[in-house]
Design an enzyme around this catalytic site. Structure first.
Site, PDB file in Angstrom:
ATOM      1  N   GLY A 213       0.835  -1.201   0.000  1.00  0.00           N
ATOM      2  CA  GLY A 213       0.000   0.000   0.000  1.00  0.00           C
ATOM      3  C   GLY A 213       0.863   1.241   0.000  1.00  0.00           C
ATOM      4  O   GLY A 213       2.029   1.191   0.357  1.00  0.00           O
ATOM      5  N   GLY A 216       1.733   5.845   4.408  1.00  0.00           N
ATOM      6  CA  GLY A 216       0.771   6.524   5.267  1.00  0.00           C
ATOM      7  C   GLY A 216      -0.556   5.833   5.434  1.00  0.00           C
ATOM      8  O   GLY A 216      -1.458   6.337   6.085  1.00  0.00           O
ATOM      9  N   GLY A 218      -1.000   3.081   7.014  1.00  0.00           N
ATOM     10  CA  GLY A 218      -1.097   2.401   8.301  1.00  0.00           C
ATOM     11  C   GLY A 218      -0.456   1.025   8.335  1.00  0.00           C
ATOM     12  O   GLY A 218      -0.797   0.202   9.186  1.00  0.00           O
ATOM     13  N   HIS A 434      -5.546  34.031 -14.361  1.00  0.00           N
ATOM     14  CA  HIS A 434      -5.187  32.619 -14.504  1.00  0.00           C
ATOM     15  C   HIS A 434      -6.101  31.745 -13.638  1.00  0.00           C
ATOM     16  O   HIS A 434      -6.714  30.796 -14.122  1.00  0.00           O
ATOM     17  CB  HIS A 434      -3.713  32.430 -14.109  1.00  0.00           C
ATOM     18  CG  HIS A 434      -3.229  31.011 -14.151  1.00  0.00           C
ATOM     19  ND1 HIS A 434      -2.344  30.554 -15.085  1.00  0.00           N
ATOM     20  CD2 HIS A 434      -3.510  29.944 -13.368  1.00  0.00           C
ATOM     21  CE1 HIS A 434      -2.096  29.275 -14.885  1.00  0.00           C
ATOM     22  NE2 HIS A 434      -2.795  28.871 -13.826  1.00  0.00           N
ATOM     23  N   GLU A 435      -6.224  32.129 -12.380  1.00  0.00           N
ATOM     24  CA  GLU A 435      -7.055  31.319 -11.477  1.00  0.00           C
ATOM     25  C   GLU A 435      -8.523  31.377 -11.895  1.00  0.00           C
ATOM     26  O   GLU A 435      -9.219  30.358 -11.867  1.00  0.00           O
ATOM     27  CB  GLU A 435      -6.899  31.799 -10.028  1.00  0.00           C
ATOM     28  CG  GLU A 435      -5.498  31.591  -9.439  1.00  0.00           C
ATOM     29  CD  GLU A 435      -4.986  30.169  -9.574  1.00  0.00           C
ATOM     30  OE1 GLU A 435      -5.817  29.224  -9.528  1.00  0.00           O
ATOM     31  OE2 GLU A 435      -3.774  29.975  -9.757  1.00  0.00           O
ATOM     32  N   HIS A 438      -9.241  28.940 -14.631  1.00  0.00           N
ATOM     33  CA  HIS A 438      -9.539  27.585 -14.131  1.00  0.00           C
ATOM     34  C   HIS A 438     -10.973  27.525 -13.620  1.00  0.00           C
ATOM     35  O   HIS A 438     -11.731  26.601 -13.918  1.00  0.00           O
ATOM     36  CB  HIS A 438      -8.637  27.233 -12.943  1.00  0.00           C
ATOM     37  CG  HIS A 438      -7.212  26.937 -13.298  1.00  0.00           C
ATOM     38  ND1 HIS A 438      -6.852  26.002 -14.227  1.00  0.00           N
ATOM     39  CD2 HIS A 438      -6.052  27.430 -12.800  1.00  0.00           C
ATOM     40  CE1 HIS A 438      -5.525  25.938 -14.296  1.00  0.00           C
ATOM     41  NE2 HIS A 438      -5.012  26.806 -13.440  1.00  0.00           N
TER      42      HIS A 438
HETATM   43  P1  ADP Z   1       2.847   3.379   6.579  1.00  0.00           P
HETATM   44  O1  ADP Z   1       3.659   2.428   7.372  1.00  0.00           O
HETATM   45  O2  ADP Z   1       1.790   2.707   5.750  1.00  0.00           O
HETATM   46  O3  ADP Z   1       3.614   4.363   5.774  1.00  0.00           O
HETATM   47  P2  ADP Z   1       2.145   4.352   9.165  1.00  0.00           P
HETATM   48  O4  ADP Z   1       1.624   3.124   9.778  1.00  0.00           O
HETATM   49  O5  ADP Z   1       3.533   4.727   9.506  1.00  0.00           O
HETATM   50  O6  ADP Z   1       2.001   4.282   7.586  1.00  0.00           O
HETATM   51  O7  ADP Z   1       1.155   5.549   9.483  1.00  0.00           O
HETATM   52  C1  ADP Z   1       1.586   6.754  10.039  1.00  0.00           C
HETATM   53  C2  ADP Z   1       0.594   7.291  11.031  1.00  0.00           C
HETATM   54  O8  ADP Z   1      -0.645   7.599  10.417  1.00  0.00           O
HETATM   55  C3  ADP Z   1       0.243   6.288  12.103  1.00  0.00           C
HETATM   56  O9  ADP Z   1       1.148   6.367  13.168  1.00  0.00           O
HETATM   57  C4  ADP Z   1      -1.160   6.706  12.512  1.00  0.00           C
HETATM   58  O10 ADP Z   1      -1.119   7.759  13.448  1.00  0.00           O
HETATM   59  C5  ADP Z   1      -1.735   7.248  11.245  1.00  0.00           C
HETATM   60  N1  ADP Z   1      -2.518   6.212  10.555  1.00  0.00           N
HETATM   61  C6  ADP Z   1      -2.246   5.696   9.334  1.00  0.00           C
HETATM   62  N2  ADP Z   1      -3.171   4.782   8.994  1.00  0.00           N
HETATM   63  C7  ADP Z   1      -4.037   4.706  10.009  1.00  0.00           C
HETATM   64  C8  ADP Z   1      -5.219   3.926  10.251  1.00  0.00           C
HETATM   65  N3  ADP Z   1      -5.681   3.046   9.345  1.00  0.00           N
HETATM   66  N4  ADP Z   1      -5.869   4.102  11.417  1.00  0.00           N
HETATM   67  C9  ADP Z   1      -5.422   4.982  12.327  1.00  0.00           C
HETATM   68  N5  ADP Z   1      -4.324   5.741  12.159  1.00  0.00           N
HETATM   69  C10 ADP Z   1      -3.628   5.621  11.021  1.00  0.00           C
HETATM   70 ZN    ZN Z   2      -3.014  26.964 -12.968  1.00  0.00          ZN
END
Ligand code: ADP
Ligand code: ZN
Length: 628
Positions: A213, A216, A218, A434-435, A438
């Site tokens: 995935g 960020g 999780g 410009h904006e 859009h």
């Molecule tokens: P990855 O390892 O996929 O890059 P992380 O697990 O390090 O992402 O996520 C970073 C932070 O984002 C976590 O510490 C948490 O605070 C938040 N987060 C990400 N996904 C979730 C989720 N599904 N539920 C709750 N918090 C999440």
């Molecule tokens: Zn533009």
């Protein structure tokens, strides 16, 4: 994990060298005792005999078995003052003793200083001895641990960069919005807690789980939650930590990691960014990378080396499973793949609920509305969003987070920090048009997302921004929608062109054009939305440098390639002409809106549509909302 021995030895060697020379210096003069003696002026033997003859010698002390003498003599040139002189005597001279006795001179013989000699000998020996011992230790240790020839120092062990958490403190309830992944991993917890349930019926417990995935979503959090639920230690390391300058270092880190893991089984070993090491061997431009291959081989060996029921489960994370070496994905290794997607609206709501637990929200806040506003946000983005809002709230000295802070935080997370607006002038006017270009194109096209606001307040890299309310996460996007997006994105440049003329257009549209070209190319090569027909001409990715992509590249002939280019050009040109036409037709309202925007700096979507509708028909947008 620093080896104290190595540190001591490394420091001790130079110190010994210096010490040795000082010592040698000290013993070089050790034959003569009593430092002051050595300070006596030297006198020749002949002169000594003269003195002896002329009775000017008072006393003689013999040293070194009679080879040196310290003589006290009176010096006629210095008012017969007593002087201490040093004389080197030729081979011991028995006659000399007789003469001294005859002349009634006070003389004494001092024994050879044995003590000094012993120390001198030791001083000579101790340095080479220590050196040998030191080298012995260095080599022994490096051979033991680092392995591999030519490896003088033990880099692997001393820099082991994995972390261990005895208790992660994360539970499944802290992970939200990725229910399917959670369910699949629930089983892993049972493997760790009650392995006998599986081994009793002959089931082999999986060793490796691959979480796939984007960043960020999780993945790390999930892995920690498994460790937390099962109550086992959590070891983690990032794949990039394995890839080092020196061949063999990564491999030795892998060995260290697994050694520690075995000592602490049952446990979870988490390898982030496994694609950094696990990329297909021998692929990519420039051939293989020895270090990475060694590391990968070591990883494979370690995974094969323990049986499934030792209680170590390896969880790896990547967002590029396509570049991984197939050997990693074989049964017995990472044979389970679990996709961790960016959350949908329901998932976002749940994640917001998790992170809102420890925040003070005012009554007016609807997490549901926030979830609706944030398609495409990952869990990490949402956590960040609420945190930014809380920081803004504290800065504004409010009691609780209100919708104003949430809105500002969304803008900030999406587009970066707010800057100071430009002073009025030509370039502010150009950015305004410009904006508005859009915005007006987006408003008048039926299939475009509605305008949320237009602003001249810079943010991040952008000097002005037009925000559109994104339609709910759509997995399917129609050709009409893509064309509307391309036209809308070209609206900015179209306005510059129509209003200021071809010579005045600016670099401000660079980003827009990049997006436009990307979308148009995908229409042709991936989605079959051009006259070339329903052909898929490109894989997911066009990064030639990464692993396997080299082989999937250029599946089509040069002739097709030039036809693709022609199609892309035709699409973009068609959309651009359309955008320019809209701008020309709406010149009057644009001029009015430009004055208003320069004055107010921000116009919100409602007001914008109201003004435009006085001059043109604003189509109803059909927003396909997915039911929750
Ligand atoms: P990855 O390892 O996929 O890059 P992380 O697990 O390090 O992402 O996520 C970073 C932070 O984002 C976590 O510490 C948490 O605070 C938040 N987060 C990400 N996904 C979730 C989720 N599904 N539920 C709750 N918090 C999440
Ligand atoms: Zn533009």
């Amino acid at each position: 994990m620093k080896s104290p021995w190595r540190v001591i030895l490394l420091w001790a060697l130079p110190a010994l060298v210096i010490g040795f020379f000082l010592w040698q210096g000290a013993f070089a003069s050790a034959g003569l005792p009593g430092g002051s003696n050595t300070a006596a002026t030297r006198m020749s033997y002949g002169r000594f005999l003269d003195y002896l003859n002329s009775d000017r010698i008072e006393s003689v002390d013999l040293y070194e078995g009679g080879r040196t003498a310290i003589v006290q003599a009176t010096d006629p040139e210095l008012d017969n003052r007593l002087q201490r002189l040093r004389v080197d005597l030729p081979a011991s001279d028995p006659e000399l003793i007789t003469r001294l006795r005859e002349s009634n001179i006070d003389f004494d013989s001092h024994p050879v200083q044995n003590e000094g000699a012993i120390w001198g000998l030791l001083g000579n020996l101790i340095f080479p001895l220590l050196l040998i011992v030191g080298l012995f230790f260095l080599f022994r240790r490096s051979n033991n641990v680092a392995g591999g020839p030519g490896q003088a120092m033990n880099f692997g062990k001393s820099k082991a960069r994995f972390q261990m958490e005895a208790q992660t403190g994360v539970m499944f309830e802290d992970v939200a919005g990725i229910e399917e992944a959670k369910e699949e991993l629930q089983e892993v917890v049972t493997f760790l807690k009650k392995p006998e349930r599986f081994t009793a019926v002959g089931a082999r417990i999986p060793k490796g789980v691959l979480l796939v995935g984007q960043p960020g979503t999780g993945k790390t959090l999930l892995a920690k939650a498994i460790a937390g639920e099962a109550g086992v230690p959590f070891f983690s390391i990032s794949g990039s930590e394995f890839v080092e300058m020196f061949v063999g270092v990564g491999a030795s880190r892998v060995r260290d990691l697994f050694k520690k893991a075995k000592e602490n089984a049952p446990c979870i070993v988490f390898i982030d960014e496994i694609d950094a090491v696990g990329r297909q061997r021998g692929a990519g431009i420039g051939g293989g990378n020895d270090e990475r291959e060694q590391t990968l081989n070591q990883l494979l060996t370690e995974m094969d080396g323990f049986e499934g029921n030792t209680g170590i489960i390896i969880i790896a994370a990547t967002n590029r499973p396509d570049v991984l070496d197939l050997a990693l994905l074989r049964p017995g290794r990472f044979d389970r793949q679990i996709t961790v997607d960016a959350p949908d609206i329901k998932g976002r709501l749940e994640i917001l609920e998790v992170h809102a637990r420890d925040k003070k929200l005012s009554e007016e806040i609807s997490l549901d509305a926030i979830a609706r506003r944030t398609p495409g946000f990952t869990g990490a983005d949402l956590a960040n969003l609420l945190n930014e809002a809380a920081i803004l709230t504290a800065r504004r000295r409010k009691e609780a987070i209100t919708m104003a802070e949430i809105n500002d935080a969304v803008d900030r997370v999406v587009a970066g920090m707010e800057g100071t607006p430009l002073v009025d002038g030509k370039s502010k006017r150009l950015i305004a048009y410009h904006e508005l270009g859009h915005a007006i194109v987006g408003t008048l096209l039926k299939h475009h997302d509605p305008v949320q606001k237009v602003t001249l307040v810079p943010r991040g890299q952008a000097r002005g921004l037009t925000w559109f309310t994104p339609s709910e996460d759509q997995t399917l996007i129609s050709k009409a929608q893509i064309e509307a997006r391309i036209t809308g994105a070209l609206g900015g440049r179209a306005a510059e062109d129509v209003i200021f003329g071809d010579a005045e257009v600016t670099t401000g549209a660079g980003n827009d054009l990049q997006q436009v070209t990307g979308m148009a190319r995908q229409m042709v090569t991936r989605f079959g939305m051009s006259e070339l027909g329903p052909l898929s001409l490109e894989g997911q990715s066009s990064e030639v440098f990464l692993g396997r992509d080299l082989m999937t590249r250029s599946e089509y002939s040069d002739e097709i390639a030039s036809r693709v280019d022609a199609q892309v050009k035709a699409i973009v040109e068609g959309c651009y002409n359309n955008a320019k036409q809209i701008i020309r037709d709406q010149r009057t309202v644009l001029d009015r809106l430009a004055d208003l925007l320069i004055d107010k700096e921000t116009i919100d979507g409602e007001e914008f549509r109201r003004i435009v509708s006085e001059y043109a028909d604003v189509p109803e947008k059909e927003q396909e909302r997915l039911s929750i």
